[in-house]
Write a protein that holds these residues in place. Structure first.
Motif, PDB file in Angstrom:
ATOM      1  N   PRO A 178      88.527  24.755  45.131  1.00 45.21           N
ATOM      2  CA  PRO A 178      88.047  25.426  46.333  1.00 45.21           C
ATOM      3  C   PRO A 178      87.908  26.933  46.141  1.00 45.21           C
ATOM      4  O   PRO A 178      88.570  27.535  45.290  1.00 45.21           O
ATOM      5  N   SER A 219      88.637  20.359  51.662  1.00 43.49           N
ATOM      6  CA  SER A 219      88.966  19.250  50.784  1.00 43.49           C
ATOM      7  C   SER A 219      87.853  18.210  50.856  1.00 43.49           C
ATOM      8  O   SER A 219      87.007  18.259  51.754  1.00 43.49           O
ATOM      9  N   THR A 269      91.699  25.204  54.868  1.00 41.66           N
ATOM     10  CA  THR A 269      91.751  24.397  53.656  1.00 41.66           C
ATOM     11  C   THR A 269      90.552  23.468  53.614  1.00 41.66           C
ATOM     12  O   THR A 269      90.348  22.668  54.542  1.00 41.66           O
ATOM     13  N   GLN A 291      90.267  22.010  57.281  1.00 38.29           N
ATOM     14  CA  GLN A 291      91.432  22.204  58.144  1.00 38.29           C
ATOM     15  C   GLN A 291      91.502  23.678  58.506  1.00 38.29           C
ATOM     16  O   GLN A 291      91.564  24.528  57.613  1.00 38.29           O
ATOM     17  N   LYS A 340      91.033  32.683  53.743  1.00 35.70           N
ATOM     18  CA  LYS A 340      92.156  32.526  52.828  1.00 35.70           C
ATOM     19  C   LYS A 340      93.474  32.459  53.576  1.00 35.70           C
ATOM     20  O   LYS A 340      93.744  33.275  54.452  1.00 35.70           O
ATOM     21  N   LYS A 379      90.555  20.189  62.738  1.00 40.18           N
ATOM     22  CA  LYS A 379      90.137  19.668  61.432  1.00 40.18           C
ATOM     23  C   LYS A 379      88.725  19.119  61.576  1.00 40.18           C
ATOM     24  O   LYS A 379      88.479  18.174  62.339  1.00 40.18           O
ATOM     25  N   TYR A 417      87.407  30.398  48.863  1.00 39.72           N
ATOM     26  CA  TYR A 417      87.401  30.799  50.272  1.00 39.72           C
ATOM     27  C   TYR A 417      86.916  32.238  50.418  1.00 39.72           C
ATOM     28  O   TYR A 417      87.180  33.088  49.566  1.00 39.72           O
TER      29      TYR A 417
END
Length: 127
Positions: free
Chosen positions: A57, A70, A68, A81, A64, A19, A59
């Motif tokens: 978001p 954020s 993630t 992430q 995809k 992350k 991608y």
């Protein structure tokens, strides 16, 4: 010039997770489009994911379902992430911020639309 500051990179086995985080003392943080990019030596910087001021978001195809993006506007922090990492994803990862005057994110994941960049954090997935 304000620099973004990335963290969270490192070495992880194939299939592992990391992350990434990114922060910067920018004003109007919540109004800015933010993005994550990566770059290998000798290659062009390529987009991974972007997130607009409304937290929508987008991608690239390779991200995809596995990555993630954020944002926490109160903490002025952007996250990525990353799951199921592969060796060919060993790159320097950069975060970027756009102008608060732009109401939409740059089209087509263009890196040129972002005015603020960090120095990157290295992600290594050994073969």
């Amino acid at each position: 010039q304000v620099n973004m500051i990335e963290s969270g990179g490192g070495s992880v086995q194939t299939g592992g997770s990391l992350k990434l985080s990114c922060t910067a003392p920018l004003d109007s943080w919540s109004a800015r489009c933010m993005g994550w990019f990566r770059q290998a030596p000798g290659k062009e910087r390529e987009a991974i994911a972007i997130i607009d001021r409304d937290r929508n978001p987008r991608y690239t195809e390779s991200a995809k379902g596995r990555f993630t993006i954020s944002r926490d506007n109160a903490k002025k922090t952007l996250y990525l992430q990353m799951n199921s990492l592969e060796p060919d994803e060993s790159d320097m990862y950069y975060c970027a911020a756009g102008s608060p005057a732009s109401t939409i994110c740059p089209p087509d994941f263009r890196a040129a639309g972002y005015g603020y960049w960090g120095r990157g954090t290295q992600v290594t997935v050994p073969t």
